[in-house]
Design an enzyme around this catalytic site. Structure first.
Site, PDB file in Angstrom:
ATOM      1  N   THR A 153      -2.126  28.950   4.439  1.00 36.24           N
ATOM      2  CA  THR A 153      -2.525  30.348   4.130  1.00 36.24           C
ATOM      3  C   THR A 153      -3.700  30.896   5.253  1.00 36.24           C
ATOM      4  O   THR A 153      -3.989  32.058   5.126  1.00 36.24           O
ATOM      5  CB  THR A 153      -3.369  30.611   2.743  1.00 36.24           C
ATOM      6  N   LYS A 154      -4.061  30.105   6.127  1.00 30.62           N
ATOM      7  CA  LYS A 154      -5.038  30.520   7.021  1.00 30.62           C
ATOM      8  C   LYS A 154      -4.693  31.698   8.183  1.00 30.62           C
ATOM      9  O   LYS A 154      -3.451  31.815   8.382  1.00 30.62           O
ATOM     10  CB  LYS A 154      -5.583  29.208   7.933  1.00 30.62           C
TER      11      LYS A 154
END
Length: 366
Positions: A179-180
């Site tokens: 998700t970064k």
């Protein structure tokens, strides 16, 4: 449903993966080295050391800076569990310093008073995509000869006074979780200008091997794969554009929330560039419904939303059982008020309108 987060993967990433698979070289090799060099250049550092994940990066960085039993690490209470657990894995103890009410990062003005003879490292966390106010921390650390290790796991592309996150302390650690702001699926990176720290980190990630089957210290298998590095090389080229999109989305959300009493959008510090890994809103008492009710109603309306971290870290059972204590009034007040809205590059103008309309409906019920 507008998802709260979504990795951005295109044909370039799939092509890079296929090339690695066709090469037959899957473990740490040339792609890892290229990714290390490219990421170090991106952050303005001399060395990059790629590892399996962000937690491994923190663990190795602390060990490379000789953190050991009896030592203490100053950290904020509002962060992911690994910021505290990696100190414990080194035999040291986390010591919690309260947060700033606006940025939710470590309140750097409190750091000088928190330093004791046991303080072995300071680990500011650049939370949600914004750097900590670093100058007071760096001054205090220099005075006492204490290393500063940035937990930059959420701050790809963020800046502080014209310098990239990751180029502010002695050493910094990044995560490339799915998700970064950029991803390798799972992965991490340590960046530093210190030759000795970099060399020790490389040994620690590979069972202490100075050469094949020649072990000079006891280390770990924290290596990054060639597949992860190949993805990372492609993602790094897209990072600047994605951060610009996140910032544009954040600006649109903030503008739309300005007229809603009781909801406080994220702020951007002076001389900082917020990279908006997450867009965090604070619910004040004047808002008509609770934070958890906000999240429930938005989710039912097809808007990905969730609370931020559930409690200050020292309230987690794992730390309470180890008699790790803390008392951080600002964090205790703020944490139950925070929730997240989608801000990732997959969110376009139509989605921004949907998000704001949904928030407006719960703010002004019929």
């Amino acid at each position: 449903m507008i998802p709260i987060a979504r990795p951005s993967l295109g044909e370039e990433e799939f092509t890079a993966i296929k090339e690695v698979l066709a090469s037959g070289m899957l473990a740490q090799g040339a792609h890892v080295k290229a990714f290390e060099d490219a990421f170090a250049r991106e952050t303005g550092r001399k060395h990059g050391v790629a590892v399996a994940n962000g937690t491994a990066a923190l663990h190795i960085a602390l060990l490379a800076h000789n953190l050991s039993a009896g030592g203490e690490v100053l950290i904020p209470p509002l962060t992911f569990f690994a910021t505290a657990s990696t100190a414990l894995l080194c035999g040291a103890r986390p010591v919690f310093v309260d947060i700033d009410h606006k940025s939710y990062n470590l309140d750097s003005t409190r750091v000088p008073a928190a330093i004791t003879r046991k303080t072995s490292a300071i680990m500011p966390v650049h939370l949600y995509g914004q750097t900590t106010e670093m100058e007071p921390i760096l001054v205090a650390a220099k005075k006492h000869g204490i290393p500063v290790i940035e937990d930059a796991a959420q701050a790809h592309g963020a800046e502080y006074h014209g310098k990239k996150a990751g180029n502010l302390g002695d050493t910094a650690c990044f995560s490339f979780y799915a998700t970064k702001n950029m991803t390798t699926g799972e992965g991490g990176m340590i960046v530093t200008d210190n030759d000795e720290i970099a060399n020790k980190a490389r040994l620690l990630r590979d069972h202490g091997q100075a050469s094949k089957y020649q072990h000079v210290l006891v280390g770990f298998n924290y290596r990054m794969t060639e597949i992860a590095a190949a993805i990372g090389l492609v993602q790094l080229q897209k990072l600047d554009g994605w951060v610009k999109q996140r910032r544009a989305n954040a600006a649109a959300l903030t503008k739309g929330l300005e007229g809603i009493e009781g909801l406080v959008p994220p702020s951007e510090g002076n001389w900082m560039v917020h990279s908006y890994y997450q867009y965090i809103v604070r619910r004040e008492d004047s808002f008509p419904i609770s934070r958890d009710e906000i999240v429930r109603l938005l989710t039912e309306d097809g808007i990905g939303s969730r609370p931020s971290y559930p409690m200050p870290l020292y309230q987690q059972k794992a730390l309470r059982d180890l008699r790790i204590r803390g008392r951080c009034p600002v964090a205790e007040d703020v944490v139950p008020r925070l929730f997240e809205l989608p801000v990732h590059p997959g969110v376009g103008p139509a989605e921004i309108e949907r998000i704001l309309a949904a928030v407006e409906r719960i703010a002004r019920p019929a």
